[in-house]
Design a protein around this motif. Structure first.
Motif, PDB file in Angstrom:
ATOM      1  N   VAL A 283      11.749  62.990   4.115  1.00  0.00           N
ATOM      2  CA  VAL A 283      13.214  62.662   4.591  1.00  0.00           C
ATOM      3  C   VAL A 283      14.032  63.802   3.962  1.00  0.00           C
ATOM      4  CG1 VAL A 283      14.902  61.200   3.560  1.00  0.00           C
ATOM      5  CG2 VAL A 283      12.571  59.803   3.812  1.00  0.00           C
ATOM      6  N   ALA A 284      14.871  64.186   4.936  1.00  0.00           N
ATOM      7  CA  ALA A 284      15.972  65.057   4.715  1.00  0.00           C
ATOM      8  C   ALA A 284      17.258  64.596   3.997  1.00  0.00           C
ATOM      9  CB  ALA A 284      16.323  65.723   5.816  1.00  0.00           C
ATOM     10  N   ILE A 285      17.640  65.207   2.819  1.00  0.00           N
ATOM     11  CA  ILE A 285      18.751  64.820   2.194  1.00  0.00           C
ATOM     12  C   ILE A 285      19.829  66.106   2.403  1.00  0.00           C
ATOM     13  CG2 ILE A 285      19.754  64.372   0.172  1.00  0.00           C
ATOM     14  CD1 ILE A 285      17.227  63.488  -1.113  1.00  0.00           C
ATOM     15  N   THR A 286      21.011  65.715   2.916  1.00  0.00           N
ATOM     16  CA  THR A 286      21.965  66.943   3.285  1.00  0.00           C
ATOM     17  C   THR A 286      22.703  67.066   1.948  1.00  0.00           C
ATOM     18  OG1 THR A 286      23.537  65.565   4.272  1.00  0.00           O
ATOM     19  CG2 THR A 286      21.964  66.410   5.757  1.00  0.00           C
ATOM     20  N   LEU A 287      23.252  68.209   1.897  1.00  0.00           N
ATOM     21  CA  LEU A 287      23.841  68.717   0.343  1.00  0.00           C
ATOM     22  C   LEU A 287      25.283  68.094   0.477  1.00  0.00           C
ATOM     23  CD1 LEU A 287      24.082  70.267  -1.831  1.00  0.00           C
ATOM     24  CD2 LEU A 287      24.807  72.510  -0.469  1.00  0.00           C
ATOM     25  N   GLY A 288      25.842  68.121   1.800  1.00  0.00           N
ATOM     26  CA  GLY A 288      27.374  67.309   1.714  1.00  0.00           C
ATOM     27  C   GLY A 288      28.137  68.501   1.415  1.00  0.00           C
ATOM     28  N   ASP A 289      29.499  68.275   1.259  1.00  0.00           N
ATOM     29  CA  ASP A 289      30.436  69.687   0.778  1.00  0.00           C
ATOM     30  C   ASP A 289      30.051  70.020  -0.583  1.00  0.00           C
ATOM     31  OD1 ASP A 289      32.879  70.719  -0.250  1.00  0.00           O
ATOM     32  OD2 ASP A 289      33.696  69.804   1.603  1.00  0.00           O
ATOM     33  N   PRO A 290      29.800  71.149  -0.420  1.00  0.00           N
ATOM     34  CA  PRO A 290      29.378  71.928  -1.994  1.00  0.00           C
ATOM     35  C   PRO A 290      30.456  72.098  -2.877  1.00  0.00           C
ATOM     36  CG  PRO A 290      29.496  73.682  -0.325  1.00  0.00           C
ATOM     37  CD  PRO A 290      29.781  72.346   0.470  1.00  0.00           C
ATOM     38  N   ALA A 291      31.826  71.650  -2.500  1.00  0.00           N
ATOM     39  CA  ALA A 291      32.672  71.777  -3.600  1.00  0.00           C
ATOM     40  C   ALA A 291      32.827  70.319  -4.142  1.00  0.00           C
ATOM     41  CB  ALA A 291      33.929  71.938  -2.983  1.00  0.00           C
ATOM     42  N   GLY A 292      31.912  69.408  -3.641  1.00  0.00           N
ATOM     43  CA  GLY A 292      31.919  67.774  -4.209  1.00  0.00           C
ATOM     44  C   GLY A 292      31.010  67.725  -4.989  1.00  0.00           C
ATOM     45  N   ILE A 293      30.591  66.300  -5.121  1.00  0.00           N
ATOM     46  CA  ILE A 293      29.776  65.968  -6.089  1.00  0.00           C
ATOM     47  C   ILE A 293      28.214  65.743  -5.395  1.00  0.00           C
ATOM     48  CG2 ILE A 293      31.283  64.721  -7.535  1.00  0.00           C
ATOM     49  CD1 ILE A 293      30.645  62.116  -6.356  1.00  0.00           C
ATOM     50  N   GLY A 294      28.005  66.004  -4.423  1.00  0.00           N
ATOM     51  CA  GLY A 294      26.884  65.668  -3.498  1.00  0.00           C
ATOM     52  C   GLY A 294      25.726  66.380  -4.216  1.00  0.00           C
ATOM     53  N   GLY A 295      25.969  67.576  -4.502  1.00  0.00           N
ATOM     54  CA  GLY A 295      24.512  68.483  -5.192  1.00  0.00           C
ATOM     55  C   GLY A 295      24.354  67.718  -6.583  1.00  0.00           C
ATOM     56  N   GLU A 296      25.203  67.483  -7.326  1.00  0.00           N
ATOM     57  CA  GLU A 296      25.132  67.032  -8.748  1.00  0.00           C
ATOM     58  C   GLU A 296      24.003  65.558  -8.667  1.00  0.00           C
ATOM     59  OE1 GLU A 296      28.531  67.276 -11.487  1.00  0.00           O
ATOM     60  OE2 GLU A 296      29.452  68.050  -9.472  1.00  0.00           O
ATOM     61  N   THR A 297      24.647  64.856  -7.434  1.00  0.00           N
ATOM     62  CA  THR A 297      23.835  63.601  -7.585  1.00  0.00           C
ATOM     63  C   THR A 297      22.613  63.884  -6.941  1.00  0.00           C
ATOM     64  OG1 THR A 297      24.672  63.107  -5.205  1.00  0.00           O
ATOM     65  CG2 THR A 297      26.146  62.420  -7.123  1.00  0.00           C
ATOM     66  N   ILE A 298      22.359  64.597  -6.071  1.00  0.00           N
ATOM     67  CA  ILE A 298      20.990  65.046  -5.676  1.00  0.00           C
ATOM     68  C   ILE A 298      20.045  65.513  -6.737  1.00  0.00           C
ATOM     69  CG2 ILE A 298      19.715  66.591  -4.007  1.00  0.00           C
ATOM     70  CD1 ILE A 298      22.092  66.493  -2.154  1.00  0.00           C
ATOM     71  N   ALA A 299      20.597  66.466  -7.581  1.00  0.00           N
ATOM     72  CA  ALA A 299      19.825  67.181  -8.583  1.00  0.00           C
ATOM     73  C   ALA A 299      19.554  65.915  -9.512  1.00  0.00           C
ATOM     74  CB  ALA A 299      20.713  68.058  -9.363  1.00  0.00           C
ATOM     75  N   MET A 300      20.433  64.966  -9.981  1.00  0.00           N
ATOM     76  CA  MET A 300      20.032  64.119 -11.067  1.00  0.00           C
ATOM     77  C   MET A 300      19.108  63.230 -10.264  1.00  0.00           C
ATOM     78  SD  MET A 300      23.845  62.355 -11.792  1.00  0.00           S
ATOM     79  CE  MET A 300      25.218  63.522 -12.658  1.00  0.00           C
ATOM     80  N   LEU A 301      18.832  62.800  -8.938  1.00  0.00           N
ATOM     81  CA  LEU A 301      18.047  61.892  -8.556  1.00  0.00           C
ATOM     82  C   LEU A 301      16.431  62.577  -8.896  1.00  0.00           C
ATOM     83  CD1 LEU A 301      18.887  60.178  -5.210  1.00  0.00           C
ATOM     84  CD2 LEU A 301      18.815  59.437  -7.643  1.00  0.00           C
ATOM     85  N   PHE A 302      16.445  63.927  -8.361  1.00  0.00           N
ATOM     86  CA  PHE A 302      15.368  64.866  -8.622  1.00  0.00           C
ATOM     87  C   PHE A 302      14.926  65.002  -9.927  1.00  0.00           C
ATOM     88  CE2 PHE A 302      15.746  65.919  -4.191  1.00  0.00           C
ATOM     89  CZ  PHE A 302      14.471  66.447  -3.896  1.00  0.00           C
ATOM     90  N   ARG A 303      15.834  64.825 -11.052  1.00  0.00           N
ATOM     91  CA  ARG A 303      15.262  65.208 -12.403  1.00  0.00           C
ATOM     92  C   ARG A 303      14.994  63.759 -13.124  1.00  0.00           C
ATOM     93  NH1 ARG A 303      20.469  65.789 -16.190  1.00  0.00           N
ATOM     94  NH2 ARG A 303      20.555  63.590 -15.840  1.00  0.00           N
TER      95      ARG A 303
END
Length: 348
Positions: free
Chosen positions: A8-28
């Motif tokens: 499953v591909a999860i796209t980063l979204g706008d890197p100035a927003g919270i997308g990357g943080e929420t993704i990192a939280m799930l992986f952690r």
């Protein structure tokens, strides 16, 4: 023997927003949920997002660059696999600001994931939020994910965009709603309430929900006007467009009911206190009519699903949250629900 999960591909979204943080939280925090998942985006920005979550005495969760989904099995545990979409960024865009470079990074990720899904290389795509102004600043002539994915699907099939009709569904555990029109002005949304548009929405909703539920869905149809027009006193759209569309849908075997007053039908359809709602889904006539009720019930549980595409796409029910981006205070709950929904729709 357990069947391996399709990627499953999860796209980063706008890197100035919270997308990357929420993704990192799930992986952690949710390693089982993200098994078989990888991020599509920009390496530098994903590493920054991971560093935001660094706990005292710990190193940030590492981000491993992969060249294709086939390389997932070689990524060590407790590591975020990322596929670079587009040219690598030379520097990070500022947190919480509209930036054309951020819009381009977000768009490149969506296009890569969509094409991979259309080729069958991934089971589904889950899209972290992008910012529409940043998208426009990057020269992307689509107002959001839905329209961009519609264009990619039409290109893949070799058909005009008009022949690839899609609809937005927002869903949580209590309520589902599908929209006749999406990102247009209110004036244009009213003009879109035609017999043909409403009937097409009912057909798409019926087909998608039947696959999701394993049975024919019970569809409530909201009116456009107060009190659903009150027999023509407050507008004729219910008489001239919505009602005839419902009649045509019912003649095709679709369980559609209405038009109902829009100020009460969402309450009737809502599942609450352990009891199912009176309907499986509400077809709403325009964006805010349908989305306000679902979002009021809690954006942390809502999932956006694009119906009508030849691929599975889900998204969390929130935006880029520029006001808290980079603070580590984002809530990944909606992204987790979107991922789980994508797995269910993809069949595993």
């Amino acid at each position: 023997m357990t069947r391996p999960l399709r990627p499953v591909a999860i796209t980063l979204g706008d890197p100035a927003g919270i997308g990357g943080e929420t993704i990192a939280m799930l992986f952690r925090d949710q390693p089982d949920a993200v098994a078989g998942c990888f991020v599509v985006g920009d390496l530098l920005h994903m590493r920054r997002a991971s560093a935001v979550l660094q706990r005292a005495g710990e190193l940030p969760m590492p981000v491993a660059l992969i060249g294709s989904p086939d390389e997932l099995s070689a990524v060590p545990p407790r590591c975020i696999p990322l596929l670079q979409a587009g040219a690598p960024a030379a520097a990070c865009v500022p947190w919480g600001r509209v930036d054309a470079a951020a819009g381009r990074i977000a768009a490149d990720a969506v296009v890569w994931a969509a094409r991979a899904a259309l080729r069958g290389e991934v089971a589904a795509m889950v899209t972290a939020p992008l910012h529409k102004e940043a998208l426009a600043a990057a020269g992307v002539h689509f107002p959001g994910h839905t329209e961009l994915l519609q264009a990619e699907a039409a290109r893949h099939r070799g058909v005009p965009v008009a022949d690839m009709p899609v609809r937005m569904m927002l869903a949580n555990d209590e309520l589902r709603t599908v929209l006749v029109s999406i990102h247009v002005s209110l004036r244009q949304a009213i003009e879109a309430v035609t017999r043909e548009q409403v009937l097409q929405t009912l057909r798409i909703t019926h087909g998608a929900l039947a696959r999701m539920l394993g049975r024919a869905p019970r569809i409530a149809v909201a009116g456009l006007n107060p009190h659903a027009g009150e027999g023509g006193l407050f507008g004729r759209e219910e008489l001239d467009a919505i009602g005839p569309a419902i009649g045509a849908a019912r003649a095709e075997g679709i369980d559609a009911d209405g038009p109902h007053p829009p100020d009460t039908i969402f309450m009737r359809a809502r599942a609450a206190h352990g009891k199912p709602g009176g309907f499986d889904v509400v077809v709403a006539m325009y964006h805010d009519q349908g989305l306000i009720p679902v979002k009021y019930l809690g954006v942390e549980h809502g999932v956006n699903v694009t119906l009508g595409l030849p691929l599975v796409r889900t998204s969390p029910d929130h935006g880029t949250a520029f006001d808290i981006a980079g603070s580590g205070r984002a809530d990944p709950s909606s992204l987790l629900q979107a991922l789980r929904m994508a797995r269910r729709l993809a069949g595993g």
